[in-house]
Design an enzyme around this catalytic site. Structure first.
Site, PDB file in Angstrom:
ATOM      1  N   GLY A  88       0.823  -1.201   0.000  1.00  0.00           N
ATOM      2  CA  GLY A  88       0.000   0.000   0.000  1.00  0.00           C
ATOM      3  C   GLY A  88       0.862   1.258   0.000  1.00  0.00           C
ATOM      4  N   ASP A  89       0.329   2.350  -0.502  1.00  0.00           N
ATOM      5  CA  ASP A  89       1.044   3.632  -0.506  1.00  0.00           C
ATOM      6  C   ASP A  89       2.468   3.481  -1.043  1.00  0.00           C
ATOM      7  OD1 ASP A  89       1.194   6.371  -0.170  1.00  0.00           O
ATOM      8  OD2 ASP A  89       1.826   6.249   1.928  1.00  0.00           O
ATOM      9  N   LEU A  90       2.630   2.648  -2.066  1.00  0.00           N
ATOM     10  CA  LEU A  90       3.952   2.473  -2.675  1.00  0.00           C
ATOM     11  C   LEU A  90       4.322   3.702  -3.483  1.00  0.00           C
ATOM     12  CD1 LEU A  90       4.180  -1.188  -4.044  1.00  0.00           C
ATOM     13  CD2 LEU A  90       5.694  -0.080  -2.402  1.00  0.00           C
ATOM     14  N   CYS A  95      -1.002   7.849  -1.744  1.00  0.00           N
ATOM     15  CA  CYS A  95      -0.523   9.062  -2.417  1.00  0.00           C
ATOM     16  C   CYS A  95      -1.286   9.238  -3.730  1.00  0.00           C
ATOM     17  CB  CYS A  95       0.968   8.949  -2.682  1.00  0.00           C
ATOM     18  SG  CYS A  95       1.672  10.387  -3.501  1.00  0.00           S
TER      19      CYS A  95
END
Length: 355
Positions: free
Chosen positions: A184-186, A226
């Site tokens: 997640g949120d990479l 993001c």
């Protein structure tokens, strides 16, 4: 010709790490605030608002204290360009590390994944933990900058360098997925360099990942991430979605940014930006090899189930390129610094390109 497509808290195990207890904390360390995508800030091009989540979060005012702090045997100094990170010096051993600070009430959940995931050279591991009355101080190996900063400085990477670095990113993600962890949120900032030559890449931390209770079920419904890297299915609100496939979309954004020097989707208006991402339509620019275009098209697909999995990504022929004579002589672990130089090219200066 531009190409387009439309559907293309259990017991914590920390190995040998000992939890040291302090009688009291020193003055709390400052932590930079994160912005909400709904506050009017646009994610823009590379670097404009790399930490902005999709869902609103409270904005906190950083403490005024910015000097060194002493925690047990460690001297800590906030890193101005790394949110929530601090350089750390062990005055007893001379070791240089980095430190993350968590509230005591959440730190065990934050480090839970380290007890689940087997060690891997492309994933950071915990070196030490110091517990205070209110804060937990988690120490990890020192790094030498992140990939976002590298791409920002070079504007873009040539395919040979990008292939070497991105393969290590893919190895880290595949290792996590195989062991029931969705990241997640990479984003590029999550991957740092383990050496000064900037050839060895590792995932900076596991604090924001999700440990799957059932490794066969990666269904998720949260919308935190993001904006520049978030997948169409997350923005559409069509929960539940596959966490692993959302990670693969983010990897596609990372690779596009490395090769092109900007995010694949951009608009100063957040609503228009999110609309573009929901449609999942992205033009692959000219100048890339057919294999690179194929790989991008295989990751940036609107339908999650049409994207490559992490293991399929590693098998893509773009990674299987002949090594240079220098690499054969030195090995991939010791690529010379000269080989990291990105060829210059003409580009119009834009103050908003890399903020």
């Amino acid at each position: 010709m531009n190409l387009q497509w439309s559907s293309p808290v259990p017991c914590i195990r920390t190995g040998r790490v000992a939890h040291k207890r302090l009688d009291s904390d020193d003055q709390p360390l400052a932590k930079c605030a994160r912005l909400s995508a709904e506050s009017g800030d646009s994610p823009g091009l590379l670097g404009t608002s790399p930490g902005s989540p999709v869902s609103p979060v409270p904005v906190t005012v950083p403490a005024t204290h910015q000097g060194p702090s002493r925690i047990g045997p460690f001297l800590l100094l906030p890193l101005a360009d790394r949110e929530g990170m601090h350089s750390a010096l062990n005055t007893d051993t001379g070791d240089e590390l980095v430190c993350k600070v968590f509230d005591m009430g959440v730190y065990q959940e934050k480090i839970r994944a380290y007890g689940v995931l087997p060690a891997h050279k492309n994933v950071a591991g915990i070196r030490d933990i110091v517990l205070g009355e209110r804060k937990a101080y988690v120490f990890l190996d020192k790094d030498f900058g992140d990939m976002h900063t590298l791409v920002k400085g070079c504007r873009r990477l040539d395919e040979e360098q990008a292939s070497r670095l991105f393969r290590q990113v893919a190895l880290a993600v595949a290792h996590c997925h195989q062991n029931g962890i969705v990241l997640g949120d990479l984003k590029l900032r999550k991957f740092v360099f383990a050496d000064e030559k900037r050839t060895q890449v590792r995932l900076e931390s596991l604090e924001d990942c999700r440990v799957l209770e059932d490794p066969r079920d990666d269904s998720m419904s949260d919308t935190h991430g993001c904006p520049a890297y978030v997948s169409p299915e997350i923005l559409s609100g069509s929960a539940p979605y596959s966490g692993k496939m959302a990670d693969m979309w983010s990897l596609g954004v990372m690779l596009y940014t490395m090769l092109v020097g900007r995010y694949p989707f951009h608009d100063p208006d957040p609503a228009t930006l999110f609309s573009k991402i929901r449609r999942g339509q992205c033009c692959v620019p000219e100048g890339l090899t057919p294999k690179a275009k194929c790989l991008l098209q295989s990751l940036l697909r609107k339908d999650p189930w049409e994207r490559l999995t992490a293991s399929e990504l590693l098998a893509h022929p773009w990674f299987h390129r002949p090594r240079s004579p220098q690499e054969v002589a030195l090995g991939e672990q010791e690529v010379s610094l000269a080989e990291q130089t990105v060829p210059s090219f003409d580009v119009e200066e834009d103050d908003d390109l890399f903020c």
